[in-house]
Every structure is written in C-alpha cells, then in structure tokens.
Design a protein around this motif. Sequence first.
Motif, mmCIF file in Angstrom:
data_model
loop_
_atom_site.group_PDB
_atom_site.id
_atom_site.type_symbol
_atom_site.label_atom_id
_atom_site.label_comp_id
_atom_site.label_asym_id
_atom_site.label_seq_id
_atom_site.Cartn_x
_atom_site.Cartn_y
_atom_site.Cartn_z
ATOM 1 N N ILE A 157 -77.145 -14.574 13.525
ATOM 2 C CA ILE A 157 -76.439 -15.723 14.091
ATOM 3 C C ILE A 157 -77.368 -16.449 15.060
ATOM 4 O O ILE A 157 -77.995 -15.820 15.914
ATOM 5 N N GLY A 207 -72.412 -13.801 8.818
ATOM 6 C CA GLY A 207 -73.814 -13.871 9.209
ATOM 7 C C GLY A 207 -74.498 -12.511 9.211
ATOM 8 O O GLY A 207 -73.962 -11.544 9.740
ATOM 9 N N THR A 248 -78.125 -16.696 7.476
ATOM 10 C CA THR A 248 -78.269 -17.077 8.884
ATOM 11 C C THR A 248 -77.221 -18.142 9.176
ATOM 12 O O THR A 248 -77.152 -19.152 8.476
ATOM 13 N N VAL A 249 -76.395 -17.885 10.172
ATOM 14 C CA VAL A 249 -75.327 -18.828 10.499
ATOM 15 C C VAL A 249 -75.677 -19.565 11.791
ATOM 16 O O VAL A 249 -76.069 -18.939 12.783
#
Length: 227
Positions: free
Chosen positions: A206, A203, A31-32
Amino acid sequence: MIEFKNVVKTYDNGTTAVADLSFTAPTGKITVLVGPSGCGKTTTLRMVNRLIEQTSGTILLGDEDNAAVDTIKMRRKIGYVIQNAGLFPHQTVLDNVCAVPYLNGTDKHAARTRAADLIELVGLDRDYGSRYPWQLSGGQQQRVGVARALAADPPFMLMDEPFSAVDPIVRKQLQAEFLRIQADLAKTIIMVTHDIDEALRLGDQIVVLKEGGVLAQIGSPAEILAS
Ligand code: ADP
Ligand code: ADP
C-alpha cells in the motif's frame, strides 16, 4: 516492476499534483495507491501509460523508461481498467473484449475464442458475449472491463477505482473474484482507490499519498495497520 523515480507533475495552471514521488510496484503484485480526494492518485496512475506526461522524473516499466519507448507499443503492455468500465456502447461484449487484440492484428477467430474464455473467467456466462453493454448491470460491465484489460495478456495493469461504482455487496464479490484471477495471472498492478478497506483487502503493498502527491507511507497491509 513499475518504478517511480523522483516523479513530479505540475499542471499548466500551476497545481503540483505530484511532488517528487518515488516508489516501486513489485512484479506480480498488487500495489494500491490510497489517500484523500485530490492527493494525486489518478495523476500518478495516468503518468504510467502517458495519458498524462510527468513534468520531471522517470517511470520505468520493467527496465524500460516509459518516456523512451513508443507510446502505442508501451500501452499494449498495460491493461487499463477505469471506473464505470468505459465500454464501447455500440459494440457487443465480445467485440469490446477483442478491441485490443484486433488492434494488435491478432487472428480474429483466435481473439474471439480467447475473449469467450475471459468472459467466463470474470464470472459471466459465455452467451453474454453477444449482449450490448447497456443490457448489463454495473457489476457485469465492470467484469467485462477487467476481461477487456486482460485480453492482450499484458504484464502490467492500471486500475482506477475499478470496483467503486457498484454497490458494496457486488463490490466484495468482484474483489474476491479479482483476487482469485490475480492469484493465477500474477500481473504487476497499480490500483487506485479511496477505500481503505479495499486497499487492505487487495493490496500486497500500500502506498499512501497525502495532499500534493507526497509519499506519506508505504508498506504491507499489516505494516500500514500497525502504524
Ligand atoms: P485524486 O485522484 O487523488 O483524486 P488527482 O490526481 O485527480 O487526485 O488530482 C490531484 C490534484 O491535481 C488535484 O488538486 C486536482 O484538482 C489537480 N488536477 C487534476 N487534473 C488536473 C488538470 N488537468 N489540470 C489542473 N489540475 C488538475
Ligand atoms: P477522478 O478523481 O474520479 O478521476 P475528477 O472528477 O477529479 O475524477 O476529474 C475528472 C477529470 O478532470 C480528470 O481527467 C482530471 O484530470 C480533470 N481535473 C480534475 N481536477 C481538475 C482541475 N482542477 N482542473 C482541470 N482539470 C481537472
């Protein structure tokens, strides 16, 4: 998974860096967190391992409330990678990678053998283990930083702009190698970047923050691009 439930962080000077943030970082995925400078990305990340205490709300690591568990034990489950690697300057690469396993009381020989494997995994020759951080390029130091974070085989990883201190060509190499490693290891990762290209490349999910740590958008790279 790592789950944020209505998390708020207001600093002592009254700045609300994160306002009522809720999202889930799925198990085994990257997860970015992206968004403009000052929007609360680093604050969000550091609340996970309690380098920063949230003002209110809950953060779950798996099914454990991160505020209810012993901080030291909790941090052993979380690999932490920062910009510029943050290696201990007076220790060799091998001892840097072994730092957490030594603290955990892992057998020294076993820790060193595994560290040498990790040094290779991140794309360095094993003989780099005997060098000191100042003898390495920035990109090589970042690789060691990733190896160090992986050494205790933590299920979770927090990465704060891990590849931003190196030039664009090395950055692409590091990103590609990191994806290759993650394809095998499937850590549950939250990564902060201000580089939207990096977010789209790395990701699985995101999370876009806007100023004040407000959730602006969440989705896969395709969903974010389409919007
Ligand atoms: P980002 O990582 O997205 O650049 P930060 O989480 O570092 O954002 O900062 C979010 C906001 O909180 C900014 O307005 C910043 O100035 C403020 N901030 C960060 N750390 C502190 C602190 N220790 N004390 C007061 N304000 C802070
Ligand atoms: P970055 O965004 O790359 O993490 P910063 O230069 O924004 O780095 O922040 C460096 C350190 O200063 C962080 O630990 C952050 O918490 C703290 N900081 C940032 N903004 C403020 C602020 N307005 N007041 C006090 N401390 C701050």
